[in-house]
Every structure is written in structure tokens, then in C-alpha cells.
Design an enzyme around this catalytic site. Sequence first.
Site, PDB file in Angstrom:
ATOM      1  N   HIS A 151       0.847  -1.198   0.000  1.00 20.22           N
ATOM      2  CA  HIS A 151       0.000   0.000   0.000  1.00 20.22           C
ATOM      3  C   HIS A 151       0.880   1.244   0.000  1.00 20.22           C
ATOM      4  CE1 HIS A 151      -3.809  -2.054   1.861  1.00 20.22           C
ATOM      5  NE2 HIS A 151      -3.273  -2.746   0.866  1.00 20.22           N
ATOM      6  N   GLU A 161       1.004   3.781   1.932  1.00 15.67           N
ATOM      7  CA  GLU A 161       1.561   4.118   3.246  1.00 15.67           C
ATOM      8  C   GLU A 161       2.764   3.246   3.583  1.00 15.67           C
ATOM      9  OE1 GLU A 161      -3.026   4.368   3.782  1.00 15.67           O
ATOM     10  OE2 GLU A 161      -1.593   3.252   2.562  1.00 15.67           O
ATOM     11  N   CYS A 166      -5.994   1.814   5.915  1.00 14.18           N
ATOM     12  CA  CYS A 166      -6.662   0.576   6.322  1.00 14.18           C
ATOM     13  C   CYS A 166      -6.095   0.133   7.674  1.00 14.18           C
ATOM     14  CB  CYS A 166      -6.442  -0.507   5.264  1.00 14.18           C
ATOM     15  SG  CYS A 166      -4.747  -1.152   5.233  1.00 14.18           S
ATOM     16  N   CYS A 217      -2.276  -0.739   7.561  1.00 18.54           N
ATOM     17  CA  CYS A 217      -1.410   0.434   7.501  1.00 18.54           C
ATOM     18  C   CYS A 217      -1.442   1.209   8.815  1.00 18.54           C
ATOM     19  CB  CYS A 217      -1.805   1.327   6.332  1.00 18.54           C
ATOM     20  SG  CYS A 217      -1.466   0.579   4.718  1.00 18.54           S
TER      21      CYS A 217
END
Length: 137
Positions: free
Chosen positions: A46, A48, A76, A79
Site C-alpha cells: 500500500h 503508506e 486501512c 497500515c
Amino acid sequence: MKEALREAEAARSEGEVPIGAVIVSKGRIIGRGHNMTERLHDPTAHAEMIALTAATESLGGKYLTDCCLYVTVEPCPMCAAALCWAQVGRIVYGAPDPKRGFSLYTPSLLHPKTEVAAGTLSDTCGKLVADFFKEKR
């Protein structure tokens, strides 16, 4: 947030879900990332997570207590937990994620000292993701 949006655009141009992130320390971007789950065949890639790796490498340490993460969509739970372990000082996100955002589950996923600001350029950030999925369908 505008730099995070640039990262999100890069993700979209690569066929990835258009989410971008940057981490700032003392007014300087020390980490950038956008979704790379398709390219890397990695569900953890992701925006992040990519930005976290770059930022910790830049600082030479795993704690980001004096840093701010700007991300186009609410992180999410995965993360959020990683941001907790890194002790990120502040998180600023654009669009909420009502289906998969960390706040749906529990804000305690974040470090207790982490400050959160939601809604920065929310319409722009949300439209980018919504348009991406409209094109896919």
C-alpha cells in the site's frame, strides 16, 4: 496533500488503485509511495507502507515521531497498525474509507500520541478513487 495526490496519479497511470502518500519531516519530504500491489504482486504494498519504508530508510531509524504522513485515503487497519509501530506523530488523510478505513474498526490501532486530521482535499481525493473504479466497471 498535493504531493500525495501526485503519487496517487502515478498509481493510476500504472493501473493501480490511485492512493498516494508522502511523509514529511521538518518541512521536507522524506518518503513517498503509491499503491504497488499489482506491480509487486504483494497485498501489503500500500502507499503508506511504501512511504514508511522510504522514510525510515531516510532517517536511519524506525520511529517517525516528529513526522507527518499525508495520504489521499484513510489508512486501512494494516497500515494503521504499521503507522502505530513507527509511532508516526501526525496523520492527515483526504477521503474517508467507509468500507475498509481504520476508524471503522477502532482508532486505537494508532499510537496513542498520534494526531489525526481527516478531510483534507477530501472531494479531490475521493473523486480520484471513485473515477478509477467507475472506469474499471
